[in-house]
Design a protein around this motif. Structure first.
Motif, PDB file in Angstrom:
ATOM      1  N   VAL A 316      -5.692  -9.410  11.452  1.00 28.11           N
ATOM      2  CA  VAL A 316      -5.120  -9.836  10.147  1.00 28.11           C
ATOM      3  C   VAL A 316      -4.360 -11.190  10.268  1.00 28.11           C
ATOM      4  O   VAL A 316      -4.050 -12.048   9.601  1.00 28.11           O
ATOM      5  N   MET A 317      -2.884 -10.874  11.064  1.00 31.62           N
ATOM      6  CA  MET A 317      -2.265 -11.448  10.682  1.00 31.62           C
ATOM      7  C   MET A 317      -2.596 -13.313  11.851  1.00 31.62           C
ATOM      8  O   MET A 317      -2.168 -13.971  11.728  1.00 31.62           O
ATOM      9  N   GLU A 318      -2.927 -12.016  13.321  1.00 32.71           N
ATOM     10  CA  GLU A 318      -4.009 -13.676  13.758  1.00 32.71           C
ATOM     11  C   GLU A 318      -4.025 -14.650  12.516  1.00 32.71           C
ATOM     12  O   GLU A 318      -4.855 -15.911  13.095  1.00 32.71           O
ATOM     13  N   HIS A 319      -5.038 -14.174  11.869  1.00 30.47           N
ATOM     14  CA  HIS A 319      -6.454 -14.617  11.155  1.00 30.47           C
ATOM     15  C   HIS A 319      -5.544 -15.732  10.009  1.00 30.47           C
ATOM     16  O   HIS A 319      -5.296 -16.429   9.616  1.00 30.47           O
ATOM     17  N   GLY A 333       2.055 -14.390  -0.645  1.00 29.30           N
ATOM     18  CA  GLY A 333       1.641 -13.842   0.949  1.00 29.30           C
ATOM     19  C   GLY A 333       1.656 -14.251   1.477  1.00 29.30           C
ATOM     20  O   GLY A 333       2.778 -15.092   2.230  1.00 29.30           O
ATOM     21  N   GLY A 334       1.599 -13.634   2.689  1.00 29.81           N
ATOM     22  CA  GLY A 334       0.354 -14.326   4.321  1.00 29.81           C
ATOM     23  C   GLY A 334       2.230 -13.905   5.149  1.00 29.81           C
ATOM     24  O   GLY A 334       1.942 -14.536   6.582  1.00 29.81           O
ATOM     25  N   LYS A 335       2.650 -12.922   5.246  1.00 31.61           N
ATOM     26  CA  LYS A 335       3.461 -12.347   5.803  1.00 31.61           C
ATOM     27  C   LYS A 335       3.788 -10.618   6.119  1.00 31.61           C
ATOM     28  O   LYS A 335       3.241  -9.888   4.700  1.00 31.61           O
ATOM     29  N   SER A 341       8.511  -2.359   7.473  1.00 24.03           N
ATOM     30  CA  SER A 341       8.715  -2.766   9.339  1.00 24.03           C
ATOM     31  C   SER A 341       8.075  -1.120   9.087  1.00 24.03           C
ATOM     32  O   SER A 341       7.677  -1.408  10.944  1.00 24.03           O
ATOM     33  N   HIS A 342       8.390   0.255   8.856  1.00 20.49           N
ATOM     34  CA  HIS A 342       7.991   1.081  10.108  1.00 20.49           C
ATOM     35  C   HIS A 342       6.276   1.095  10.001  1.00 20.49           C
ATOM     36  O   HIS A 342       6.077   2.372  10.654  1.00 20.49           O
ATOM     37  N   GLY A 343       5.616   0.490   8.946  1.00 27.12           N
ATOM     38  CA  GLY A 343       4.375   0.546   9.158  1.00 27.12           C
ATOM     39  C   GLY A 343       3.362  -0.908   9.139  1.00 27.12           C
ATOM     40  O   GLY A 343       4.293  -2.067   9.058  1.00 27.12           O
ATOM     41  N   TYR A 344       2.133  -0.821   9.051  1.00 27.13           N
ATOM     42  CA  TYR A 344       1.778  -1.764   8.972  1.00 27.13           C
ATOM     43  C   TYR A 344       1.007  -2.749   7.570  1.00 27.13           C
ATOM     44  O   TYR A 344       0.011  -2.655   7.358  1.00 27.13           O
ATOM     45  N   TYR A 345       1.965  -3.129   7.256  1.00 29.33           N
ATOM     46  CA  TYR A 345       2.085  -3.331   5.901  1.00 29.33           C
ATOM     47  C   TYR A 345       2.183  -5.180   5.861  1.00 29.33           C
ATOM     48  O   TYR A 345       2.704  -5.335   5.914  1.00 29.33           O
ATOM     49  N   VAL A 346       0.728  -5.635   5.249  1.00 25.51           N
ATOM     50  CA  VAL A 346       0.380  -6.870   5.026  1.00 25.51           C
ATOM     51  C   VAL A 346       0.515  -7.629   3.761  1.00 25.51           C
ATOM     52  O   VAL A 346      -0.017  -7.078   3.087  1.00 25.51           O
ATOM     53  N   GLU A 347       1.386  -8.014   3.321  1.00 26.18           N
ATOM     54  CA  GLU A 347       0.988  -9.428   1.557  1.00 26.18           C
ATOM     55  C   GLU A 347      -0.009  -9.352   1.181  1.00 26.18           C
ATOM     56  O   GLU A 347      -0.475  -9.503   2.457  1.00 26.18           O
TER      57      GLU A 347
END
Length: 468
Positions: A316-319, A333-335, A341-347
């Motif tokens: 997802v971060m690469e997309h 968002g976008g970050k 940061s202890h989990g795979y959370y994205v905005e």
């Protein structure tokens, strides 16, 4: 010949990547072959059982699922990241699926047809296929397996099921519940392991008569290439790049709220998630403001969980990075979420200034990312919505009944939503897409029997009684 050693895999919580929630023993190739053979041997007795009795076992399974709702939802949440309320909803959905297909055991399994001869009786009879291989993904670890397994069983097939390795503990929990519900041994056999290893065993086994798969297009194509020449029945549910259209006459509040829900529910990890939205120019600015408003209401870590794995997070971060590099503008968002940061959370992430030449307009992201487009009118919107290799789901928000019906006819998808988000499915309704989103037979509803059974046509001669 040396016996292959079992691998033990640790399962980690994507919301807290240092937390090991359990271990699972992965099956060897030899064990998988043995389970396929055992399901083959169990087929005869199971297929001869009354379909009503088979349905009763599904009813008991539905009751057990509700009884175990909280621990199962908590386990699945820790294993793949959906919030517990989302998982509880999925458990309830699973119970509804089981109850729907339980009733299939009491429905007609064929029909009587007229014959040209008064001496003959002509009828059809649906019969099971045999052993069915079911391969399921991690994103709906309860609902998707059950909407495949339930019809397979009630129609008299036996099943070898390989859940995604990412949700192996949840899969084992479900398999154990089936035994508690009274399902005879080996009617459902679960195999745990990597698809690259065990998938080939399932596909190539001569005992397996059909394969039902939900997952990526790349793996789906591999299954098609390998199983097609073997004359196996194949059902593939694959990717989506689902579009919503918001017209000027739409209820913009409703449209914005449901578009964000469609894009961000389950952290966007749904094949039916809203990935693109086309907004008529005259209401574009107002609609975008409302989309941002509803995106801001999402509480990451509370109402939206993490992505399911490191691999998914990195994808997802690469997309997102590629969209920015290609010229799209990130307006929200976008970050990654720094405080989580202890989990795979994205905005939750919104992009504008996206063109149809960009990857973001064409590739499935499978994360909380929405591409927003400005269009001149309805005609441009439907043309661009259809400009995709995928054809799973699409929605339109409008008060114009003529355009709504035109959209139903012209939208190149299998699931059409009017004034509703692109996701969602009910067990009584057929599920599936067009283009590269699906191959073969529809799932759920009455359509399920088309895949899990085959028709026999029977003629009985000499039925008319004659006086001696």
């Amino acid at each position: 010949m040396a016996t292959e050693t079992r691998e033990i895999r640790e399962q980690y919580n994507p919301a807290n990547t240092s937390e090991c929630i359990g271990k699972i023993e992965l099956h060897t190739v030899e064990e998988t072959e043995a389970k396929i053979e055992a399901s083959g041997k169990a087929f005869g007795e199971w297929s001869r059982m009354s379909s009503v009795a088979r349905g009763e076992i599904l009813h008991k399974m539905a009751d057990l699922l509700i009884e175990h709702m909280e621990p199962l939802a908590e386990l699945a949440s820790k294993e793949m990241g959906k919030t517990v309320p989302e998982m509880i909803g999925e458990v309830k959905r699973g119970a509804s699926i089981l109850r729907y297909f339980a009733q299939e055991g009491m429905r007609a399994a064929g029909e009587v047809l007229p014959s040209v001869s008064e001496e003959k009786m002509l009828f059809t009879k649906r019969v099971p296929l045999g052993v069915v291989a079911i391969i399921t993904p991690w994103n709906f670890p309860i609902a998707i397996p059950l909407w495949k397994i339930a019809p397979a069983l009630v129609y008299g097939n036996t099943v070898v099921w390989k859940p995604s390795i990412e949700v192996a503990l949840t899969g084992q929990y479900i398999a154990d519940l089936f035994l508690k519900a009274g399902l005879p041994e080996h009617v459902l056999n679960i195999v745990q392991g990597r698809g690259s290893k065990l998938g080939t065993v399932l596909i190539k086994s001569p005992i397996v008569k059909a394969i039902s798969f939900t997952g990526s297009n790349a793996v789906g194509q591999q299954i098609l290439n390998e199983a097609g020449p073997l004359n196996k029945k194949i059902q593939l549910e694959l990717g989506g790049k689902n579009a919503a259209i918001i017209l000027a006459d739409a209820d913009l509040e409703l449209a914005a709220r449901l578009t964000i829900e469609g894009a961000m529910k389950q952290t966007g990890q749904r094949c039916t998630a809203t990935s693109r939205v086309y907004i008529e120019a005259s209401v574009y600015d107002e609609a975008v403001e409302k989309l941002i408003k509803y995106a801001k209401q999402i509480k990451v870590g509370e109402t939206m969980g993490p992505l399911a794995s490191r691999q998914q997070f990195e994808s997802v971060m690469e997309h997102i990075a590629r969209a920015k590099a290609q010229g799209a503008k990130c307006i929200f968002g976008g970050k990654p979420v720094a405080e989580l940061s202890h989990g795979y959370y994205v905005e939750p992430t919104l992009f504008v200034d996206v063109t149809h030449e960009m990857d973001l307009a064409r590739e499935e992201v499978f994360g909380p990312v929405l591409a927003i487009f400005k269009v001149a009118d309805y005609e441009e919107a439907i043309r661009l919505a259809n400009d995709s290799e995928f054809g799973l789901s699409a929605s339109i928000y409008t008060a114009n009944i003529q355009k709504a019906f035109d959209f139903i006819e012209r939208s190149e998808v299998g699931l059409v939503q009017i004034n509703d988000e692109t996701g969602g499915a009910e067990p009584q309704a057929p599920f599936g897409g067009m283009k590269n989103s699906s191959t073969g037979f529809r799932e759920q509803g009455q359509a399920a029997k088309e895949f899990f059974t085959v028709l026999k046509t029977v003629t009985i001669n000499g039925i008319r009684y004659k006086k001696s």
